[in-house]
Design an enzyme around this catalytic site. Structure first.
Site, PDB file in Angstrom:
ATOM      1  N   ASP A   1      12.744   7.576  10.000  1.00 29.13           N
ATOM      2  CA  ASP A   1      11.661   7.911  10.927  1.00 29.13           C
ATOM      3  C   ASP A   1      11.524   6.851  12.012  1.00 29.13           C
ATOM      4  O   ASP A   1      10.800   7.051  12.978  1.00 29.13           O
ATOM      5  CB  ASP A   1      10.345   8.008  10.137  1.00 29.13           C
ATOM      6  CG  ASP A   1       9.171   8.413  11.017  1.00 29.13           C
ATOM      7  OD1 ASP A   1       9.300   9.445  11.719  1.00 29.13           O
ATOM      8  OD2 ASP A   1       8.138   7.703  11.036  1.00 29.13           O
TER       9      ASP A   1
ATOM     10  N   GLU B   1      13.349   2.419  20.214  1.00 30.49           N
ATOM     11  CA  GLU B   1      12.633   3.701  20.321  1.00 30.49           C
ATOM     12  C   GLU B   1      12.155   3.870  21.760  1.00 30.49           C
ATOM     13  O   GLU B   1      11.672   2.887  22.342  1.00 30.49           O
ATOM     14  CB  GLU B   1      11.434   3.721  19.370  1.00 30.49           C
ATOM     15  CG  GLU B   1      11.874   3.679  17.905  1.00 30.49           C
ATOM     16  CD  GLU B   1      10.720   3.713  16.912  1.00 30.49           C
ATOM     17  OE1 GLU B   1       9.557   3.820  17.341  1.00 30.49           O
ATOM     18  OE2 GLU B   1      10.993   3.618  15.711  1.00 30.49           O
TER      19      GLU B   1
ATOM     20  N   HIS C   1       9.502   8.879  14.633  1.00 31.45           N
ATOM     21  CA  HIS C   1       8.373   7.977  14.324  1.00 31.45           C
ATOM     22  C   HIS C   1       7.062   8.765  14.187  1.00 31.45           C
ATOM     23  O   HIS C   1       6.106   8.543  14.930  1.00 31.45           O
ATOM     24  CB  HIS C   1       8.246   6.885  15.404  1.00 31.45           C
ATOM     25  CG  HIS C   1       7.520   5.668  14.910  1.00 31.45           C
ATOM     26  ND1 HIS C   1       7.808   4.396  15.322  1.00 31.45           N
ATOM     27  CD2 HIS C   1       6.491   5.530  14.023  1.00 31.45           C
ATOM     28  CE1 HIS C   1       7.002   3.531  14.730  1.00 31.45           C
ATOM     29  NE2 HIS C   1       6.189   4.199  13.928  1.00 31.45           N
TER      30      HIS C   1
ATOM     31  N   ASP D   1      10.057  -6.442  -4.866  1.00 31.57           N
ATOM     32  CA  ASP D   1       9.071  -7.058  -3.966  1.00 31.57           C
ATOM     33  C   ASP D   1       8.802  -8.454  -4.507  1.00 31.57           C
ATOM     34  O   ASP D   1       8.106  -8.612  -5.502  1.00 31.57           O
ATOM     35  CB  ASP D   1       7.775  -6.216  -3.932  1.00 31.57           C
ATOM     36  CG  ASP D   1       6.800  -6.724  -2.870  1.00 31.57           C
ATOM     37  OD1 ASP D   1       6.758  -7.955  -2.631  1.00 31.57           O
ATOM     38  OD2 ASP D   1       6.091  -5.889  -2.275  1.00 31.57           O
TER      39      ASP D   1
ATOM     40  N   ARG E   1       0.830  -1.223   0.000  1.00 33.75           N
ATOM     41  CA  ARG E   1       0.000   0.000   0.000  1.00 33.75           C
ATOM     42  C   ARG E   1       0.857   1.262   0.000  1.00 33.75           C
ATOM     43  O   ARG E   1       0.645   2.177  -0.801  1.00 33.75           O
ATOM     44  CB  ARG E   1      -0.914   0.014   1.240  1.00 33.75           C
ATOM     45  CG  ARG E   1      -2.133  -0.854   1.140  1.00 33.75           C
ATOM     46  CD  ARG E   1      -2.849  -0.906   2.472  1.00 33.75           C
ATOM     47  NE  ARG E   1      -1.992  -1.559   3.461  1.00 33.75           N
ATOM     48  CZ  ARG E   1      -2.087  -2.845   3.797  1.00 33.75           C
ATOM     49  NH1 ARG E   1      -3.017  -3.591   3.269  1.00 33.75           N
ATOM     50  NH2 ARG E   1      -1.267  -3.382   4.674  1.00 33.75           N
ATOM     51  N   ILE E   2       1.841   1.329   0.910  1.00 31.78           N
ATOM     52  CA  ILE E   2       2.623   2.568   1.039  1.00 31.78           C
ATOM     53  C   ILE E   2       3.639   2.678  -0.099  1.00 31.78           C
ATOM     54  O   ILE E   2       3.757   3.731  -0.739  1.00 31.78           O
ATOM     55  CB  ILE E   2       3.315   2.628   2.418  1.00 31.78           C
ATOM     56  CG1 ILE E   2       2.252   2.647   3.532  1.00 31.78           C
ATOM     57  CG2 ILE E   2       4.211   3.863   2.515  1.00 31.78           C
ATOM     58  CD1 ILE E   2       2.794   2.469   4.933  1.00 31.78           C
TER      59      ILE E   2
HETATM   60  P1  NAD Z   1       1.819  -3.818   2.957  1.00 28.41           P
HETATM   61  O1  NAD Z   1       1.604  -5.129   3.631  1.00 28.41           O
HETATM   62  O2  NAD Z   1       0.717  -3.266   2.105  1.00 28.41           O
HETATM   63  O3  NAD Z   1       3.139  -3.871   2.048  1.00 28.41           O
HETATM   64  C1  NAD Z   1       4.328  -4.488   2.432  1.00 28.41           C
HETATM   65  C2  NAD Z   1       4.982  -5.021   1.172  1.00 28.41           C
HETATM   66  O4  NAD Z   1       6.277  -5.515   1.514  1.00 28.41           O
HETATM   67  C3  NAD Z   1       4.214  -6.185   0.539  1.00 28.41           C
HETATM   68  O5  NAD Z   1       3.907  -5.896  -0.830  1.00 28.41           O
HETATM   69  C4  NAD Z   1       5.162  -7.367   0.663  1.00 28.41           C
HETATM   70  O6  NAD Z   1       5.066  -8.258  -0.449  1.00 28.41           O
HETATM   71  C5  NAD Z   1       6.511  -6.663   0.695  1.00 28.41           C
HETATM   72  N1  NAD Z   1       7.594  -7.458   1.247  1.00 28.41           N
HETATM   73  C6  NAD Z   1       7.569  -8.337   2.275  1.00 28.41           C
HETATM   74  N2  NAD Z   1       8.788  -8.881   2.459  1.00 28.41           N
HETATM   75  C7  NAD Z   1       9.607  -8.312   1.527  1.00 28.41           C
HETATM   76  C8  NAD Z   1      10.995  -8.453   1.224  1.00 28.41           C
HETATM   77  N3  NAD Z   1      11.788  -9.305   1.889  1.00 28.41           N
HETATM   78  N4  NAD Z   1      11.508  -7.707   0.215  1.00 28.41           N
HETATM   79  C9  NAD Z   1      10.734  -6.849  -0.483  1.00 28.41           C
HETATM   80  N5  NAD Z   1       9.403  -6.692  -0.257  1.00 28.41           N
HETATM   81  C10 NAD Z   1       8.857  -7.414   0.756  1.00 28.41           C
HETATM   82  O7  NAD Z   1       2.212  -2.804   4.104  1.00 28.41           O
HETATM   83  P2  NAD Z   1       2.159  -1.204   4.067  1.00 28.41           P
HETATM   84  O8  NAD Z   1       0.829  -0.735   4.529  1.00 28.41           O
HETATM   85  O9  NAD Z   1       2.681  -0.728   2.769  1.00 28.41           O
HETATM   86  O10 NAD Z   1       3.188  -0.866   5.250  1.00 28.41           O
HETATM   87  C11 NAD Z   1       4.562  -1.247   5.168  1.00 28.41           C
HETATM   88  C12 NAD Z   1       5.207  -1.132   6.533  1.00 28.41           C
HETATM   89  O11 NAD Z   1       5.341   0.242   6.870  1.00 28.41           O
HETATM   90  C13 NAD Z   1       4.368  -1.713   7.680  1.00 28.41           C
HETATM   91  O12 NAD Z   1       4.598  -3.105   7.850  1.00 28.41           O
HETATM   92  C14 NAD Z   1       4.802  -0.921   8.888  1.00 28.41           C
HETATM   93  O13 NAD Z   1       5.774  -1.617   9.620  1.00 28.41           O
HETATM   94  C15 NAD Z   1       5.400   0.346   8.294  1.00 28.41           C
HETATM   95  N6  NAD Z   1       4.653   1.546   8.718  1.00 28.41           N
HETATM   96  C16 NAD Z   1       5.317   2.518   9.433  1.00 28.41           C
HETATM   97  C17 NAD Z   1       4.626   3.663   9.858  1.00 28.41           C
HETATM   98  C18 NAD Z   1       5.338   4.763  10.610  1.00 28.41           C
HETATM   99  O14 NAD Z   1       4.688   5.504  11.346  1.00 28.41           O
HETATM  100  N7  NAD Z   1       6.627   4.979  10.429  1.00 28.41           N
HETATM  101  C19 NAD Z   1       3.271   3.777   9.583  1.00 28.41           C
HETATM  102  C20 NAD Z   1       2.647   2.792   8.830  1.00 28.41           C
HETATM  103  C21 NAD Z   1       3.343   1.680   8.409  1.00 28.41           C
END
Ligand code: NAD
Length: 328
Positions: free
Chosen positions: A264, A269, A288, A179, A158-159
């Site tokens: 971030d 932390e 964060h 990915d 998603r992100i």
């Molecule tokens: P998501 O599940 O939609 O996407 C994660 C992607 O990573 C997936 O497409 C998955 O296939 C891929 N992936 C998994 N293992 C991998 C690897 N070894 N190599 C490459 N790709 C790999 O998750 P999202 O919503 O995009 O969020 C991603 C991460 O961001 C979350 O797990 C969370 O830890 C982090 N996050 C941090 C904050 C913050 O405040 N800093 C906020 C939201 C999310």
């Protein structure tokens, strides 16, 4: 008796209002006027063991906690990264874990772009110099332009996908990604998928991480993978601190392998005051806050509260990590 919902960290009013209509919410932060509570403190954590539901942000729930809960029916993550919850232990105990995966993707993607631009134009060090009265150091802060450069996105969920769209359509970066769980080699002409992390790292001017923290991604960025980067590469991490080996990162910044890092999230932390990264050159660090926008905080509050109520009402929540725990 109303169900008890323990909410150890602040959440936006909108979710609380929804819960207050039918639950007793324990919100220790509402009374605390000074510094934030110590989330590891035993007496602070005690209500977890007598509550029907809990909503967590960074508060950790481990296997030992799961064995001690008396009546916990649902754990809600206010956010998307569930690595602070032993959700496998919760699953084994039959406790649903709900989360809010769509609530903060835009906020995190925008913060990633802020860090990307900040790194390219040395916003952190330039701002520090000016505030220290050193306006004339401006010659030290020559930046680089983004248009035409290659951004490597690690994790295209998603992100990562939102970052890819914003960077390619808004900033004219060429976007490549790695990915292994995304099929195909291109995504609508927007992103070119690489077969290996090494291939991505070798061609990227900027790298950005958007992967979950799992045993398979811990220290994905380490001494060896950092040896693959292009000279001048800069790295951004808004996912989880432990996907990077911070000692190897600090070394790569100090010896010039990397030209900058914007982070971030950190392995520990709050970041300890004597941490290596605080002394490393060319860093831009935020505490964060990627998902801390008014809009995302309200959505996370509402979605986590709704997830709690859905489970308490015996309904299928929209976003659940372990649906096998529900006997609907
Ligand atoms: P998501 O599940 O939609 O996407 C994660 C992607 O990573 C997936 O497409 C998955 O296939 C891929 N992936 C998994 N293992 C991998 C690897 N070894 N190599 C490459 N790709 C790999 O998750 P999202 O919503 O995009 O969020 C991603 C991460 O961001 C979350 O797990 C969370 O830890 C982090 N996050 C941090 C904050 C913050 O405040 N800093 C906020 C939201 C999310």
């Amino acid at each position: 008796m109303k169900p008890i919902v323990f909410i150890p960290e602040p959440i936006a009013a909108v979710g609380l209002e929804l819960l207050n209509a039918e639950c007793d919410c324990l919100t220790p932060w509402a009374e605390a006027v000074n510094s934030p509570a110590d989330l590891q403190n035993e007496s602070f954590r005690a209500p977890l063991f007598e509550s029907d539901a809990v909503i967590v942000r960074l508060f950790k729930i481990n296997e030992g906690d799961i064995t001690k809960v008396q009546q916990l029916k649902v754990i809600a993550k206010h956010g998307v990264g569930v690595d602070n919850i032993d959700w496998e232990a919760a699953t084994a105990a039959g406790i649903p874990v709900v989360y809010t995966p769509t609530a903060n993707a835009n906020a995190v993607a925008e913060h990633t772009l802020a860090l990307l631009l900040g790194l390219a134009r040395n916003i952190g060090p330039a701002s520090h110099a000016l505030m220290d009265g050193d306006f004339n150091r401006r010659g030290e802060f020559k930046g680089v332009e983004l248009a035409g450069k290659t951004l490597g996105v690690i994790g295209l969920g998603r992100i990562g996908l939102k970052v890819a769209q914003m960077a390619s359509q808004g900033l004219q970066l060429r976007v490549h990604a790695y990915d292994p769980f995304v099929p195909g080699d291109t995504l609508s002409g927007l992103v070119i998928l690489e077969d290996t992390l090494e291939a991505l790292m070798r061609k990227s001017d900027f790298l950005t991480l958007h992967i979950p923290l799992t045993p398979g991604t811990r220290h994905l960025i380490n001494e060896q993978s950092l040896s693959w980067v292009k000279p001048g590469c800069r790295i951004i991490n808004t996912s989880r601190g432990s996907v990077i080996d911070e000692t190897a990162l600090a070394r790569a910044l100090t010896n010039g392998t990397l030209s900058g890092a914007a982070l971030d999230v950190f392995e520990v932390e709050p970041l300890p005051g004597d941490h290596l990264l605080l002394k490393a050159p060319n860093t831009l660090l935020t505490p964060h806050i990627s998902s801390s926008t008014q809009e995302a905080l309200e959505k996370m509050s509402l979605q986590s509260a709704q997830g709690v109520l859905d489970v308490l009402h015996g309904k299928l929540p929209k976003y659940i990590v372990n649906p096998e725990t529900l006997k609907l």
